[in-house]
Design an enzyme around this catalytic site. Structure first.
Site, PDB file in Angstrom:
ATOM      1  N   ASP A  95      -0.756  14.406  -0.033  1.00 57.63           N
ATOM      2  CA  ASP A  95      -0.207  13.784  -1.239  1.00 57.63           C
ATOM      3  C   ASP A  95      -0.489  14.748  -2.390  1.00 57.63           C
ATOM      4  OD1 ASP A  95       0.175  12.351  -3.589  1.00 57.63           O
ATOM      5  OD2 ASP A  95      -0.393  10.443  -2.674  1.00 57.63           O
ATOM      6  N   TYR A  99      -5.775   6.783  -3.401  1.00 53.66           N
ATOM      7  CA  TYR A  99      -5.126   5.940  -4.413  1.00 53.66           C
ATOM      8  C   TYR A  99      -5.100   4.501  -3.865  1.00 53.66           C
ATOM      9  CZ  TYR A  99      -1.259   3.530  -6.609  1.00 53.66           C
ATOM     10  OH  TYR A  99      -0.493   2.585  -7.216  1.00 53.66           O
ATOM     11  N   ARG A 108      23.595   4.945   0.396  1.00 48.38           N
ATOM     12  CA  ARG A 108      22.241   4.829   0.968  1.00 48.38           C
ATOM     13  C   ARG A 108      21.929   6.076   1.795  1.00 48.38           C
ATOM     14  NH1 ARG A 108      22.105   2.520   5.505  1.00 48.38           N
ATOM     15  NH2 ARG A 108      23.319   0.682   4.952  1.00 48.38           N
ATOM     16  N   LYS A 131       5.075  10.555 -11.438  1.00 46.63           N
ATOM     17  CA  LYS A 131       3.998  11.206 -12.177  1.00 46.63           C
ATOM     18  C   LYS A 131       4.476  12.559 -12.735  1.00 46.63           C
ATOM     19  CE  LYS A 131       1.933   7.493 -10.975  1.00 46.63           C
ATOM     20  NZ  LYS A 131       2.030   7.136  -9.608  1.00 46.63           N
TER      21      LYS A 131
HETATM   22  C1  LIG Z   1      -1.796   9.877  -5.702  1.00 48.23           C
HETATM   23  C2  LIG Z   1      -0.752   8.811  -5.651  1.00 48.23           C
HETATM   24  N1  LIG Z   1       0.015   8.679  -4.555  1.00 48.23           N
HETATM   25  C3  LIG Z   1       0.970   7.715  -4.468  1.00 48.23           C
HETATM   26  C4  LIG Z   1       1.187   6.832  -5.493  1.00 48.23           C
HETATM   27  C5  LIG Z   1       2.230   5.754  -5.330  1.00 48.23           C
HETATM   28  O1  LIG Z   1       3.374   6.085  -6.032  1.00 48.23           O
HETATM   29  P1  LIG Z   1       4.369   5.009  -6.711  1.00 48.23           P
HETATM   30  O2  LIG Z   1       3.574   4.277  -7.758  1.00 48.23           O
HETATM   31  O3  LIG Z   1       5.467   5.861  -7.267  1.00 48.23           O
HETATM   32  O4  LIG Z   1       4.822   4.106  -5.637  1.00 48.23           O
HETATM   33  C6  LIG Z   1       0.429   6.937  -6.661  1.00 48.23           C
HETATM   34  C7  LIG Z   1       0.644   5.996  -7.780  1.00 48.23           C
HETATM   35  O5  LIG Z   1      -0.133   5.949  -8.712  1.00 48.23           O
HETATM   36  C8  LIG Z   1      -0.566   7.952  -6.743  1.00 48.23           C
HETATM   37  O6  LIG Z   1      -1.344   8.089  -7.824  1.00 48.23           O
END
Ligand SMILES: Cc1ncc(COP(=O)(O)O)c(C=O)c1O
Length: 387
Positions: A182, A109, A56, A207
């Site tokens: 992000d 998001y 961990r 992604k």
């Molecule tokens: C811009 C963005 N940030 C964060 C996330 C969250 O990531 P995760 O689905 O890997 O938890 C997403 C998921 O689609 C996203 O598109």
């Protein structure tokens, strides 16, 4: 200069392939092995080999991934998590306490909004939405003394709005807050927010970074050593870490990020041209278009404009849903950033959690994650689906 020091000064693709890992000293393995182990033999009590104690806290497969992510984002330290949202939650719990406040994008998001609205708020961390493209709105949303984070996506998901990272960093820092970017949509190949003044980069590595739709993961990369120490503590104390198999898959994807992103961008640009002239399309949203309000800023801070396209159709929600259901090469599905093209209806799918809030997205909106297939096949597929 050590081999790794040399690599951190190299070009992007060289770093993507070599940073964070040197061939295993015992076997010479060129690729980081999957260390499927929860614990490590100690040479006497406290005699750790390379600092490894329990998986961990740290695992060599994860360490390699964290090293390459830090090198690509040009940060001090990278951290891998079980998902993007796990990374986000760990960051909020590292930097905020009950009574604190965060500014979030007004088109964040959906899952990020849900995290702030339904989870963090219940623990006393409040949020205000502001348009990332509007510096005055972000400044006005800051509550001096209470705002600990200014959190932006650029481009945003799904409306592809652009925030000026340098200007946002100045506004955040003036108020004593950290700027969190992000960077999921751009990936570090197209944009490195830490070099523009951001303090923390967040990724859903699910992604573009992973790139093959075969693993869920998240990451944080930070610029400052003190913050790195605090995140190290919380990453271990909260424990939302990826296993070594997931870390391996993500790392395998990272190596081709540069070539994949160029192909995503090539294909997206051709699709934008096609959609722009189509009679069923009311609006194409892509930061590479001169008429996009964030085009000038995107041109300054991004290498290219990415593989995500959103468009609005003339026939309202019914047509948007029909288009999503008619494509054959574009797969109807959530997520983005993989080698295969995906199509989705944000209002009913990825952004259903913001329905009825200020963050609600238009019902006639369709989002494309343009993959790296043969572009003529993608164009023919969209042409058929649009009718
Ligand atoms: C811009 C963005 N940030 C964060 C996330 C969250 O990531 P995760 O689905 O890997 O938890 C997403 C998921 O689609 C996203 O598109």
């Amino acid at each position: 200069m050590s081999e790794q020091q040399h690599i951190t000064k190299s070009g992007f693709e060289t770093r993507a392939i070599h940073a964070g890992y040197e061939p295993d000293p015992t076997t010479g393995a060129v690729i980081p092995p999957i260390y499927a182990t929860s614990t490590y033999k100690q040479d006497g009590v406290g005699g750790l080999r390379g600092g490894y104690e329990y998986s961990r806290s740290a695992n060599p497969t994860r360490t390699a991934l964290e090293g390459v992510l830090a090198a690509l984002e040009e940060g001090e330290k990278g951290f891998a998590f079980a998902s993007g949202l796990a990374a986000e939650d760990t960051l909020v719990r590292t930097t905020c306490r009950p009574g604190d406040h965060v500014v979030i994008p007004d088109d964040a998001y959906g899952g990020t909004f849900r995290l702030f609205d339904k989870v963090e708020q219940a623990w006393g961390v409040e949020h205000s939405p502001a348009a990332v493209s509007d510096i005055d709105a972000v400044r006005a949303a800051i509550q001096p003394g209470r705002t600990k984070l200014v959190w932006v996506e650029t481009p945003t998901n799904p409306l592809l709005n652009i925030g000026d990272i340098e200007a946002l960093a100045a506004v955040a820092h003036d108020a004593g807050a950290l700027l969190v970017v992000d960077n999921t949509f751009a990936s570090p190949y197209l944009q490195q927010p830490l070099t523009l003044g951001a303090d923390v980069v967040v990724h859903s590595t699910t992604k573009y970074v992973g790139g093959h739709s075969d693993v869920v993961g998240g990451a944080l990369v930070v610029r400052d050593l003190d913050l790195a120490e605090q995140v190290t503590f919380h990453q271990n104390a909260i424990g939302a870490v990826p296993g070594p198999f997931d870390a391996f898959l993500t790392h395998r994807g990272v190596k081709t990020l540069g070539v994949r992103m160029d192909r995503h961008c090539d294909n997206a640009e051709k699709i934008v041209d096609f959609l722009s002239g189509h009679r069923s399309i009311a609006q194409v949203i892509y930061p590479g278009l001169a008429e996009h309000p964030g085009h000038a800023v995107a041109s300054r801070q991004m290498k290219r404009y990415g593989g995500m396209i959103s468009f609005r159709v003339t026939g309202g929600e019914a047509q948007a849903l029909a288009v999503c259901e008619r494509t054959e090469v574009f797969t109807l599905g959530e997520s983005l950033g993989g080698v295969e093209s995906l199509i989705e209806h944000p209002g009913r799918m990825t952004h259903a959690s913001v329905a009825g809030t200020d963050l609600e997205v238009p019902a006639d909106l369709v989002r494309l994650s343009v993959g790296i297939e043969t572009v003529e096949d993608l164009l023919a597929d969209l042409d058929r689906a649009l009718g």
